[in-house]
Scaffold this active site. Sequence first.
Site, PDB file in Angstrom:
ATOM      1  N   THR A 163       0.786  -1.230  -0.085  1.00  0.00           N
ATOM      2  CA  THR A 163      -0.145  -0.061   0.088  1.00  0.00           C
ATOM      3  C   THR A 163       0.876   1.317  -0.001  1.00  0.00           C
ATOM      4  O   THR A 163       1.256   1.640  -0.963  1.00  0.00           O
ATOM      5  CB  THR A 163      -0.954  -0.105   0.991  1.00  0.00           C
ATOM      6  OG1 THR A 163       0.041  -0.349   2.293  1.00  0.00           O
ATOM      7  CG2 THR A 163      -1.868  -1.243   0.988  1.00  0.00           C
ATOM      8  N   LYS A 189       3.644  -7.098   4.347  1.00  0.00           N
ATOM      9  CA  LYS A 189       3.252  -5.538   3.864  1.00  0.00           C
ATOM     10  C   LYS A 189       3.023  -4.850   4.938  1.00  0.00           C
ATOM     11  O   LYS A 189       2.699  -5.166   6.103  1.00  0.00           O
ATOM     12  CB  LYS A 189       2.139  -5.574   2.640  1.00  0.00           C
ATOM     13  CG  LYS A 189       0.744  -5.968   3.428  1.00  0.00           C
ATOM     14  CD  LYS A 189       0.366  -4.784   4.178  1.00  0.00           C
ATOM     15  CE  LYS A 189      -0.204  -3.579   3.799  1.00  0.00           C
ATOM     16  NZ  LYS A 189      -0.907  -2.567   4.273  1.00  0.00           N
ATOM     17  N   THR A 200      -0.069  -7.395  13.132  1.00  0.00           N
ATOM     18  CA  THR A 200       0.202  -5.884  12.818  1.00  0.00           C
ATOM     19  C   THR A 200       0.214  -5.522  11.360  1.00  0.00           C
ATOM     20  O   THR A 200       0.403  -4.586  11.136  1.00  0.00           O
ATOM     21  CB  THR A 200       1.619  -5.827  13.597  1.00  0.00           C
ATOM     22  OG1 THR A 200       2.587  -6.605  13.066  1.00  0.00           O
ATOM     23  CG2 THR A 200       1.674  -5.847  15.123  1.00  0.00           C
ATOM     24  N   GLU A 286       5.863   4.619   7.479  1.00  0.00           N
ATOM     25  CA  GLU A 286       5.499   5.593   6.751  1.00  0.00           C
ATOM     26  C   GLU A 286       6.277   6.921   6.953  1.00  0.00           C
ATOM     27  O   GLU A 286       6.466   7.246   8.145  1.00  0.00           O
ATOM     28  CB  GLU A 286       4.119   5.948   6.818  1.00  0.00           C
ATOM     29  CG  GLU A 286       3.182   5.012   6.200  1.00  0.00           C
ATOM     30  CD  GLU A 286       1.605   5.228   6.380  1.00  0.00           C
ATOM     31  OE1 GLU A 286       0.921   4.619   5.734  1.00  0.00           O
ATOM     32  OE2 GLU A 286       1.095   5.838   7.618  1.00  0.00           O
ATOM     33  N   ASN A 412      -0.494  10.660   5.748  1.00  0.00           N
ATOM     34  CA  ASN A 412      -1.766  10.284   6.305  1.00  0.00           C
ATOM     35  C   ASN A 412      -2.680  11.444   6.339  1.00  0.00           C
ATOM     36  O   ASN A 412      -3.798  11.143   6.443  1.00  0.00           O
ATOM     37  CB  ASN A 412      -1.368   9.725   7.907  1.00  0.00           C
ATOM     38  CG  ASN A 412      -0.909   8.261   7.888  1.00  0.00           C
ATOM     39  OD1 ASN A 412      -1.601   7.190   7.742  1.00  0.00           O
ATOM     40  ND2 ASN A 412       0.293   8.305   8.195  1.00  0.00           N
ATOM     41  N   THR A 417      -7.622  10.017  -0.219  1.00  0.00           N
ATOM     42  CA  THR A 417      -7.688  10.798  -1.465  1.00  0.00           C
ATOM     43  C   THR A 417      -6.584  10.817  -2.508  1.00  0.00           C
ATOM     44  O   THR A 417      -6.369  11.408  -3.494  1.00  0.00           O
ATOM     45  CB  THR A 417      -8.262  12.510  -1.312  1.00  0.00           C
ATOM     46  OG1 THR A 417      -7.388  13.020  -0.559  1.00  0.00           O
ATOM     47  CG2 THR A 417      -9.677  12.360  -0.695  1.00  0.00           C
TER      48      THR A 417
END
Length: 417
Positions: A163, A189, A200, A286, A412, A417
């Site tokens: 992702t 992932k 997790t 991230e 985030n 979008t």
Amino acid sequence: MKLDIKYIDGGICAAKGFKASGMYCGIKKPANDDPSIKHKNDICLYTSDVLCNAAAVYTQNKVKGAPILVTKANLEKSGNKAMAVIANSKNANTCNADGVEKADRMCELVANELNLPKEQVIVASTGVIGQILPIEPIEKAVPVLAKALDYGKNEEAATAIMTTDTVKKEYAVEFTLGGKTCHIGGMAKGSGMIHPNMATTLNFITSDCVISAELLQKALSDIVKITYNCLSIDGDTSTNDMVVLMSNGLAQNDEIKEHTEEFEIFKSALFEVMGELTKMLAKDGEGATKLLACCCYGATDVDKAITVAKSVICSNLFKCAMFGKDANWGRILCAIGYADAEFDINKVGVEIGSEFGIIKVCENGAGVDFSEDEAAEILKSDEITINVYLNEGDRCATAWGCDLTYDYVKINGDYRT
């Protein structure tokens, strides 16, 4: 225990008899849907040549994705047997009225193509929560995936479950059991919405060992506790997370059905794979710029060591300090102090280290003089280790995470979008 193992290529296809495929089917249409552009894979399939014993561990979030509900039901019906796994990214198929129907349909599609009972198919999804999963692209993709299955297509599958991941995550090992060459391989992932409350992330592991379903589950649950459950990126436990372990027995070792030395060897090999995947997940958090590890030594038991190590890794103030290359050891001691465990804070010592060196910053619960310049040099590394010494026993544990950066908020802020 020490184990003579060798890293090998192949991911989930490293074990004998496992083949995979992956493709882009258009589950979520990109902003630029130019047919000339090659889009990232968003769906994958992998199978075993023979029926496998299967084990799984699932998220503890009260909100569970439909694929988890269907997978749990299928494994219960099949007696913990499975032959195929289908997984998609871009859409979590969670909090949808038709979610279970869609997840069940995915299993049915695979079962029809591969001539399997539907309950021998495992399904997993990851991506945006609360958006209806379009089944039409999946219906078109499954026959293509089935026809494309191959023993060397592990990378196609590994990229299909990504992702916000920036790199695919695969690891596999080769080892020996009773004179037979065995393999364990996996793919994972996850970059965000990761916090230790197993599972997790999405993690898929394959093996060719002969091992009973009961001990397969025991091994997975034991190793989850000291790997994936010691990982935290942002404190959020996802709705869709699970680990699936399948073993098909094609290595032809004597069956592991008791707590023997062979079982411990299997667990050690499994730890190697799951531990490396855990570190990959932490490093690719991230917006992350640093892999963080907290090693807690000198605890009276493993659970206490885990609790203290995770408390440090989960501290946002500590994570920010590591991003800023600030040896603010007070934040580390603060996180140790509010850990839900009993110990004497006046015995605690702390070190900060990397490949550039190691420096003591705290002893007997109080700060010690150290060079800020030396500490700044150590913190330039993209892999930082915090050593915590409780000085009460001989047990230890490690937790993993990453720094907290500006980019985490950017990613985030517009994830949907």
